[in-house]
Design an enzyme around this catalytic site. Structure first.
Site, PDB file in Angstrom:
ATOM      1  CB  SER A  46      -0.940   0.011   1.210  1.00  0.00           C
ATOM      2  OG  SER A  46      -0.218   0.057   2.428  1.00  0.00           O
ATOM      3  CG  HIS A  47       2.740   3.035   2.561  1.00  0.00           C
ATOM      4  ND1 HIS A  47       1.914   2.206   3.291  1.00  0.00           N
ATOM      5  CD2 HIS A  47       2.427   4.289   2.937  1.00  0.00           C
ATOM      6  CE1 HIS A  47       1.156   2.941   4.094  1.00  0.00           C
ATOM      7  NE2 HIS A  47       1.451   4.203   3.894  1.00  0.00           N
ATOM      8  CD  GLU A 187      -3.025  -1.844   5.686  1.00  0.00           C
ATOM      9  OE1 GLU A 187      -3.984  -1.930   6.485  1.00  0.00           O
ATOM     10  OE2 GLU A 187      -1.858  -2.094   5.999  1.00  0.00           O
ATOM     11  NE  ARG A 326       8.433  -3.424   7.900  1.00  0.00           N
ATOM     12  CZ  ARG A 326       9.643  -2.955   8.177  1.00  0.00           C
ATOM     13  NH1 ARG A 326      10.555  -2.892   7.225  1.00  0.00           N
ATOM     14  NH2 ARG A 326       9.948  -2.556   9.393  1.00  0.00           N
TER      15      ARG A 326
END
Length: 353
Positions: A46-47, A187, A326
């Site tokens: 989303s980024h 999101e 992540r």
């Protein structure tokens, strides 16, 4: 939704070339492209490339200066300000983070005000960069209204993310980055694009009714704060730290001044860096010739103490440290699956100039 595979190098080149072709100079294009690529690498889609059309829109409208040259100003030994010059935030952060780290190591605690910048990325980039330099870090920024305060049905706060990072010598930092909304708007938009429902409590539709339809939330509705009045209070704190404290715009002020091109508004970011060497161990050891030697000596006890907590968390069935997923994704150097329509749109933006 159809997807296409791109290597990390291809993602970087696509972002960099598209930005450069739409008004960014080499330094700004590289800074933003590196941020976009890091997000795709770590699964924070989303980024990542999802944000690129908004970056381009802001360049084309003239809202953002693609050739901005950020200036770092030292207000005191422990307080710094970066004037982003009306450019994208990654360039301002590249200039400010090293100076902030230097000040925090010298004084024990230091703060950075990022002003006149347009933030469109995740916040973990900056807090993780500080943690990799041996510092605990906190960052927050406001945005345009998307979240109704607890009890209200009208948006006033931004999604107002907050990020925290803790250093772990010899290991990846512990990092979290979260919206103070129940879900980040990016999101929600991706869920709407891909046809997925969002969890109950995420937001309201235009009639003020609770809904799990992301399109109804993003298209005229509002997000709700996480945890009701608790998240609402944290979001208020972010407004004060990232706007009032820095002399920048509140979310509703940013919206009033914005040209509605779909790109990020101008605003501020507050970043705090703290040295465990000073706070827990009483400062760099006497006789240490370098910062690295001080970290290796005075930092050992606090790092081991924190490691005991992390170990206990890891022993709990189902628990994991923030940022672990992540960081695990980061180990995969292979290609990433990207929404095919998005890639086509970005390539069209590159060719349209």
């Amino acid at each position: 939704m159809p997807e296409t595979e791109l290597t990390l190098g291809e993602i970087h080149a696509l972002a960099r070339d598209c930005l450069a072709g739409n008004g960014c100079d080499a330094a700004n294009a590289e800074a933003v492209a590196a941020t976009v690529t890091a997000a795709e690498r770590d699964g924070a889609v989303s980024h990542g490339l999802f944000r690129l059309p908004g970056y381009v829109a802001a360049l084309r409208s003239g809202k953002v200066d693609g050739a901005a040259a950020p200036v770092v100003e030292r207000l005191s030994p422990a307080l710094l300000r970066v004037d982003g010059g009306g450019g994208f935030a990654p360039g301002a952060l590249q200039a400010g983070i090293p100076a902030l780290a230097e000040a925090a190591h010298a004084t024990g605690v230091a703060a950075l005000a990022v002003v006149r910048a347009h933030h469109f990325a995740a916040l973990w980039h900056e807090t993780e960069a500080l943690a990799e330099r041996g510092l605990a870090a906190l960052a927050c920024t406001a945005y345009m209204p998307a979240v109704a305060p607890a009890g209200a049905r009208e948006a006033l706060f931004g999604t107002n993310p907050i990020s925290f990072a803790w250093p772990r010598p010899g290991d990846t930092p512990v990092v979290f980055d979260m919206a103070t909304a129940a879900m980040a708007m990016g999101e929600v938009q991706i869920a709407a694009r891909d046809g997925h429902a969002v969890p109950p409590g995420t937001g309201l539709n235009a009639a003020g009714e609770a809904t799990t339809d992301p399109a109804a939330i993003a298209g005229g509705g509002v997000l709700l704060p996480f945890g009701g009045y608790k998240g609402s209070a944290v979001s208020l704190m972010v407004e004060l730290l990232a706007a009032a404290l820095l002399g920048e715009r509140f979310s509703f002020e940013a919206a009033a001044a914005d040209n509605k091109d779909g790109g990020p508004p101008r605003g501020g970011e507050f970043i705090l860096a703290l040295s465990p060497n000073w706070m827990a161990a009483g400062g760099p050891e006497s006789g240490a010739d370098t910062e690295a030697e001080a970290d290796a000596g005075a930092g050992r006890d606090w790092a081991q103490h924190a490691a005991g907590l992390f170990e206990r968390i890891g022993q709990l069935d189902g628990a994991r440290l923030p940022g672990a997923r992540r960081h695990h994704r980061r180990q995969d150097a292979g290609p990433r699956a990207v929404n095919a329509a998005l890639v086509g749109k970005i390539r069209g933006l590159c060719e349209a100039r």
